[in-house]
Design an enzyme around this catalytic site. Structure first.
Site, short mmCIF file in Angstrom:
data_model
loop_
_atom_site.label_atom_id
_atom_site.label_comp_id
_atom_site.label_asym_id
_atom_site.label_seq_id
_atom_site.Cartn_x
_atom_site.Cartn_y
_atom_site.Cartn_z
N SER A 1 0.85 -1.20 0.00
CA SER A 1 0.00 0.00 0.00
C SER A 1 0.88 1.24 0.00
O SER A 1 1.93 1.26 0.66
CB SER A 1 -0.88 0.00 1.26
N TYR B 1 -2.95 -1.48 10.03
CA TYR B 1 -2.95 -1.69 8.58
C TYR B 1 -1.61 -1.26 8.00
O TYR B 1 -0.94 -2.03 7.31
CB TYR B 1 -4.10 -0.89 7.93
N1 LIG Z 1 -8.58 -0.31 -2.31
C1 LIG Z 1 -7.54 0.46 -2.04
O1 LIG Z 1 -7.60 1.70 -2.12
C2 LIG Z 1 -6.21 -0.16 -1.63
C3 LIG Z 1 -5.14 0.70 -1.35
C4 LIG Z 1 -3.91 0.15 -0.99
C5 LIG Z 1 -3.75 -1.22 -0.93
N2 LIG Z 1 -4.80 -2.04 -1.19
C6 LIG Z 1 -4.57 -3.50 -1.08
O2 LIG Z 1 -5.05 -4.15 -2.23
C7 LIG Z 1 -5.56 -5.44 -1.88
C8 LIG Z 1 -7.01 -5.57 -2.34
O3 LIG Z 1 -7.77 -4.52 -1.76
P1 LIG Z 1 -9.35 -4.35 -2.05
O4 LIG Z 1 -9.66 -2.93 -1.78
O5 LIG Z 1 -9.71 -4.96 -3.34
O6 LIG Z 1 -9.93 -5.22 -0.83
P2 LIG Z 1 -11.35 -5.93 -0.69
O7 LIG Z 1 -11.67 -5.89 0.78
O8 LIG Z 1 -12.34 -5.40 -1.66
O9 LIG Z 1 -11.02 -7.45 -1.10
C9 LIG Z 1 -10.18 -8.25 -0.32
C10 LIG Z 1 -10.49 -9.71 -0.61
O10 LIG Z 1 -9.65 -10.50 0.23
C11 LIG Z 1 -10.42 -11.58 0.76
N3 LIG Z 1 -9.81 -12.03 2.00
C12 LIG Z 1 -9.85 -11.45 3.23
N4 LIG Z 1 -9.21 -12.21 4.13
C13 LIG Z 1 -8.74 -13.29 3.46
C14 LIG Z 1 -7.99 -14.44 3.86
N5 LIG Z 1 -7.63 -14.62 5.13
N6 LIG Z 1 -7.68 -15.37 2.91
C15 LIG Z 1 -8.09 -15.20 1.63
N7 LIG Z 1 -8.80 -14.13 1.20
C16 LIG Z 1 -9.12 -13.19 2.11
C17 LIG Z 1 -11.81 -10.96 0.97
O11 LIG Z 1 -12.81 -11.97 1.12
C18 LIG Z 1 -11.94 -10.13 -0.29
O12 LIG Z 1 -12.48 -10.88 -1.35
C19 LIG Z 1 -5.40 -5.57 -0.37
O13 LIG Z 1 -4.19 -6.23 -0.09
C20 LIG Z 1 -5.31 -4.12 0.09
O14 LIG Z 1 -4.61 -3.97 1.30
C21 LIG Z 1 -6.02 -1.54 -1.53
#
Ligand SMILES: NC(=O)c1ccc[n+]([C@@H]2O[C@H](COP(=O)([O-])OP(=O)(O)OC[C@H]3O[C@@H](n4cnc5c(N)ncnc54)[C@H](O)[C@@H]3O)[C@@H](O)[C@H]2O)c1
Length: 245
Positions: A135, A148
């Site tokens: 992130s 986080y």
């Molecule tokens: N959305 C953003 O702005 C953003 C910014 C920085 C980083 N990220 C990173 O990108 C990645 C995806 O983010 P997102 O916004 O799509 O998240 P999201 O919450 O929409 O999706 C996350 C997915 O991970 C699954 N998950 C949760 N725990 C799990 C586990 N123990 N085992 C397997 N699957 C599991 C959930 O069921 C979900 O389908 C994450 O690693 C997040 O930290 C996102």
């Protein structure tokens, strides 16, 4: 001259791909011809629409209920995937959570390591690649969620550690550090997608927030031969906010 990126004959495992960024990556890889394998804790019913969409690209995606923080379950799933498809070429460590300290560490840091270790023997055979979703908040400190940002810093550090370790086995490891990508969390914070988009129009140097597909495009680049000299690189995908915002 035209150039086509193809993932035909490649098997790509994407964790946490039932929704959000992971679903967009799974979709992009399927469109490029890959056999996609999704690992998620959400029951298969969460991803029915996505799975139907992926099958339109020609191959039926596999869906495994698997908690990435359970090292035994993870090892079993990778063995099963390798047995079923004969290879693993790409691992995207995308699963991530905003949760309490222990759960955040278990999934964001340890889960990334467990999946990478379980995939390593298969990736070595395929001269494959790993992509880790960290992130942009690890560089800025983020806003108000210490567990986080700390555990995502763990996945950032793991990207560098694994890049060095796995390079010896011919496996490239790189990362993506997104910020402000449309997600359920942001919709909840702003009340609607429109409100979130409107807010970020003026805040982001590029005049818009990111979409999951923006990250999927980068994940496609990192999974294909165009990025074959990148190793231990973490691409900051934040619409220019950190450097010029
Ligand atoms: N959305 C953003 O702005 C953003 C910014 C920085 C980083 N990220 C990173 O990108 C990645 C995806 O983010 P997102 O916004 O799509 O998240 P999201 O919450 O929409 O999706 C996350 C997915 O991970 C699954 N998950 C949760 N725990 C799990 C586990 N123990 N085992 C397997 N699957 C599991 C959930 O069921 C979900 O389908 C994450 O690693 C997040 O930290 C996102």
């Amino acid at each position: 001259m035209s150039y086509q990126i193809t993932m035909e004959n490649k098997v790509a495992v994407v964790t946490g791909a039932a929704q959000g960024i992971g679903a967009a990556i799974a979709s992009k890889y399927a469109e490029a011809g890959a056999q996609v394998v999704i690992l998620d804790v959400c029951p298969k019913s969460c991803a029915e629409e996505l799975l139907q969409k992926l099958s339109k690209y020609g191959k039926k995606a596999a869906y495994y209920l698997c908690d990435v923080s359970d090292s035994t379950a993870v090892a079993a799933v990778f063995a099963e995937v390798a047995h079923r498809y004969g290879r693993v070429d790409v691992l995207v460590n995308n699963a991530g959570v905003v949760a309490d300290w222990d759960k955040s560490y278990a999934i964001n840091a340890k889960g990334t390591y467990y999946c990478s270790e379980a995939a390593k023997p298969y990736l070595e055979k395929a001269e494959g690649t790993i992509i880790i979703l960290t992130s942009a908040s690890v560089f800025s400190g983020g806003t108000g969620i210490p567990q986080y940002v700390t555990t995502k810093a763990g996945s950032y550090a793991l990207t560098l550690f694994l890049a060095r370790e796995y390079a010896k086995a011919g496996i490239r490891v790189n990362g993506i550090a997104p910020a402000v990508i449309m997600s359920k969390m942001l919709v909840e914070r702003f009340g609607s997608e429109e409100a979130a988009r409107e807010h970020y129009k003026t805040v982001m140097p590029l005049g818009r927030m990111g979409e999951p597909e923006d990250i999927a495009n980068i994940a496609l680049f990192l999974a294909c031969e165009l990025s074959e000299y990148l190793c231990g690189e973490v691409l900051i995908a934040d619409g220019g906010r950190m450097h010029i915002g």
